[in-house]
Design an enzyme around this catalytic site. Structure first.
Site, short mmCIF file in Angstrom:
data_model
loop_
_atom_site.label_atom_id
_atom_site.label_comp_id
_atom_site.label_asym_id
_atom_site.label_seq_id
_atom_site.Cartn_x
_atom_site.Cartn_y
_atom_site.Cartn_z
N ASP A 81 0.82 -1.21 0.00
CA ASP A 81 0.00 0.00 0.00
C ASP A 81 0.86 1.26 0.00
OD1 ASP A 81 -2.14 -1.70 0.23
OD2 ASP A 81 -2.91 -0.85 2.10
N HIS A 104 -6.08 2.88 -4.21
CA HIS A 104 -5.97 3.19 -2.78
C HIS A 104 -6.29 4.67 -2.54
CE1 HIS A 104 -4.84 1.90 1.17
NE2 HIS A 104 -3.77 2.66 1.28
N HIS A 157 -4.39 9.91 0.17
CA HIS A 157 -4.48 8.91 1.24
C HIS A 157 -5.33 9.50 2.38
CE1 HIS A 157 -3.37 5.92 4.25
NE2 HIS A 157 -2.88 5.19 3.27
N HIS A 181 3.96 -2.10 3.26
CA HIS A 181 3.93 -0.73 2.74
C HIS A 181 5.26 -0.37 2.08
CE1 HIS A 181 0.78 -0.95 5.79
NE2 HIS A 181 0.20 0.06 5.17
#
Length: 232
Positions: free
Chosen positions: A48, A99, A103, A192
């Site tokens: 991510d 995603h 963010h 990540h």
């Protein structure tokens, strides 16, 4: 006046509970419209928050070294900034999912804003790869009352294992040990490749990569299979 303020605060808290907290709990606990495991004899590595100009290319080098395909849930604004990295992901056979464009949690997005986040990110990915975008993971795995309705054209992917690797301290102590126990077929592992989001450490992916290489080396030697979502 004080009573009005108190009542207003209570109503806002109830609204937030109904709009954000309860839907997230219900969706995640009962797996409503989401995937937390795969029905395969393989492990799905997912990453991510990227692409990151420093760490994502290193991650791609590592995956290529061990002939492992992964799934990347990317931030649309970063796709715009680093299109060549996205093109490389696609060229090397990885899956690229959404995603959000920024963010930001679904908890503070309206339905129309989430729809816009999805559309903008899909467009950014498609412009780089020419591929259809099928998969979506909301930031922090948070939902609101309308999330699943707005995102119903995508397959929503969460995880079976999350490691806290966005913190450098975890990467230095504990991450490798937890990774090495995450070998059950059907598992979806969340890591990540960027440490630039709220609460993350910028250098955290450096330590994640060191642990990941040991994990991949040991598991490839043991015959563990890895899968990317577009191949399911």
């Amino acid at each position: 006046m004080i009573k009005i303020i108190i009542v207003t605060v209570i109503l806002l808290l109830i609204l937030f509970l109904v709009y954000a907290i309860l839907p997230t709990v219900m969706i995640r606990v009962f797996s409503l419209g989401i995937t937390k495991r795969t029905n395969t004899d393989a492990i799905a590595l997912t990453f991510d928050d990227g692409p990151n100009p420093v760490y994502t290319p290193q991650l791609l080098d590592l995956l290529k070294k061990y002939d492992v395909k992964a799934t990347f849930f990317v931030v649309g604004s970063k796709v715009k900034s680093y299109p060549d990295i996205i093109k490389r992901m696609s060229r090397e056979g990885h899956t690229i999912g959404i995603h959000h464009f920024e963010h930001i949690s679904s908890w503070i997005h309206s339905p129309s804003r989430i729809k816009k986040q999805l559309q903008m990110t899909e467009q950014a990915i498609t412009e780089c790869t020419g591929e259809k975008v099928t998969f979506y993971r909301p930031p922090w795995g948070s939902f609101n009352l309308f999330s699943l309705l707005v995102s119903n054209r995508y397959k929503v992917i969460l995880w079976s294992h999350i490691f806290g690797d966005w913190k450098a301290a975890k990467g230095k102590n504990g991450l490798l040990e937890e990774l090495l126990t995450a070998t059950e077929p059907g598992s979806i592992l969340l890591l990540h490749d960027c440490g630039e989001t709220l609460g993350a450490d910028k250098e955290a992916p450096y330590y994640m990569l060191k642990s990941l290489e040991i994990y991949l080396q040991q598991n490839k030697n043991n015959g563990t299979k890895f899968v990317t979502f577009k191949d399911l």
